[in-house]
Design a protein around this motif. Sequence first.
Motif, short mmCIF file in Angstrom:
data_model
loop_
_atom_site.label_atom_id
_atom_site.label_comp_id
_atom_site.label_asym_id
_atom_site.label_seq_id
_atom_site.Cartn_x
_atom_site.Cartn_y
_atom_site.Cartn_z
N SER A 203 0.83 -1.21 0.00
CA SER A 203 0.00 0.00 0.00
C SER A 203 0.87 1.26 0.00
CB SER A 203 -0.94 0.00 1.22
OG SER A 203 -0.24 0.29 2.42
N ASP A 207 0.30 3.84 -3.10
CA ASP A 207 -0.21 5.18 -2.78
C ASP A 207 0.28 5.57 -1.38
OD1 ASP A 207 -1.60 7.55 -2.37
OD2 ASP A 207 -3.41 6.83 -3.37
N ALA A 210 -2.06 7.90 0.82
CA ALA A 210 -3.22 7.22 1.40
C ALA A 210 -2.80 6.25 2.50
CB ALA A 210 -3.99 6.49 0.31
N ALA A 213 -2.01 8.20 5.57
CA ALA A 213 -3.25 8.71 6.16
C ALA A 213 -4.03 7.61 6.87
CB ALA A 213 -4.13 9.34 5.07
N SER A 214 -3.80 6.35 6.46
CA SER A 214 -4.47 5.21 7.10
C SER A 214 -3.73 4.70 8.32
CB SER A 214 -4.63 4.08 6.09
OG SER A 214 -5.38 4.50 4.97
N ARG A 359 -6.93 6.94 -10.55
CA ARG A 359 -8.09 7.80 -10.45
C ARG A 359 -9.13 7.46 -11.51
NH1 ARG A 359 -4.09 11.62 -9.30
NH2 ARG A 359 -3.99 12.27 -11.48
#
Length: 360
Positions: A203, A207, A210, A213-214, A359
């Motif tokens: 992960s 990204d 992300a 942020a997780s 995206r």
Amino acid sequence: MTDTAQSRFLRAALPVLALLLGVTVITALVALLGNDEMALTVTEALVRLIVVVGLSVFIGNSGVVSFGHIGFMCIAAYAAAWATCNPMWKQLMLTGLPVFLQQAQYPFWVAVAGGAVLAAVVALLFGAVILRLSGIAASIATFAFLAIVNNVYSNWDSVTAGVSSIIGIPTVVGPWTGLAFALGAIVLAFWFKNSRFGLMLRSTRDDPVAARASGVSIVRVRLAAFVLSAFIVGIGGALYVQFLGVATVDMFYLQLTFITLAMLIIGGMGSVTGAIVGVFAVTVFVEFFRFLESGVTMGESVLALPEGSQEIALGIGMALILIFRPKGLTGSRELRLPGLGSSRRAMAPALPTTGATARS
């Protein structure tokens, strides 16, 4: 176990078992039906398989290309050489070794375990510093590590014999020993890839924003992969010197770095399957050109390629793979057996996609 759980287990386990069986069959055929030269070739291929699988644990899951892992192979190889070579020779030539190494000769298993653990400890210390970097900066830092190891081991005469060789190492590694460790390395690599740390590491590759942020610690998961990768590569290094019977610093530098990375790239750096396929493909390729270099008799004349043609051909082959099939021969996908069922997600490429593609 529910039907769904059984299906997931089969999809995960059977391809791994198929790969293990394939490697075992190839080794058995060569060991039982081939000559001594072929047995030596397959043993060296299995040792390199361990190293390349170790590389894939870090490079394939993190997306960071490391040029320094052969340094860990060197560290483990010399540790195994210190543990197993003749004590009389060590007392004469390696006067800087501690007494517990200088005056004793340890068993094969102790040498392999000690070398791998030493490589992992060095990886822990080094990785804690450089894995805060990303991309090309991290890759250059790993290459700097390789250069440091090479220079230290080339000049530490009282411990490594400098640019001379450490001799008298028992040659106890054959096809079956190499096979046992290679199978263990493959299982370990698949276990890490499907573990929580492996998923978090991929992960961060796909990204990083992300993932952060997780709550994923990029340095922590990279370091876990780096240490495990160095441990597996260290096993390969310890086996290598006990296959050759000699340890020299130049064995663990640019040429070996190039060929192991070529194996990973040609097979597909995003999968363990790619690492295995790459090792055997490059081994066959190199042996074919080595045969042509030795000369082919045609009538009264002998036709031979110039010495060094195998390195040139391997470089051209890797360039063609990068141009026409950048994800390698396997497409950086793991082996999937027909009839087991597979989801769209399972068949997705293992290499990261771009932000624009994600995206869309």
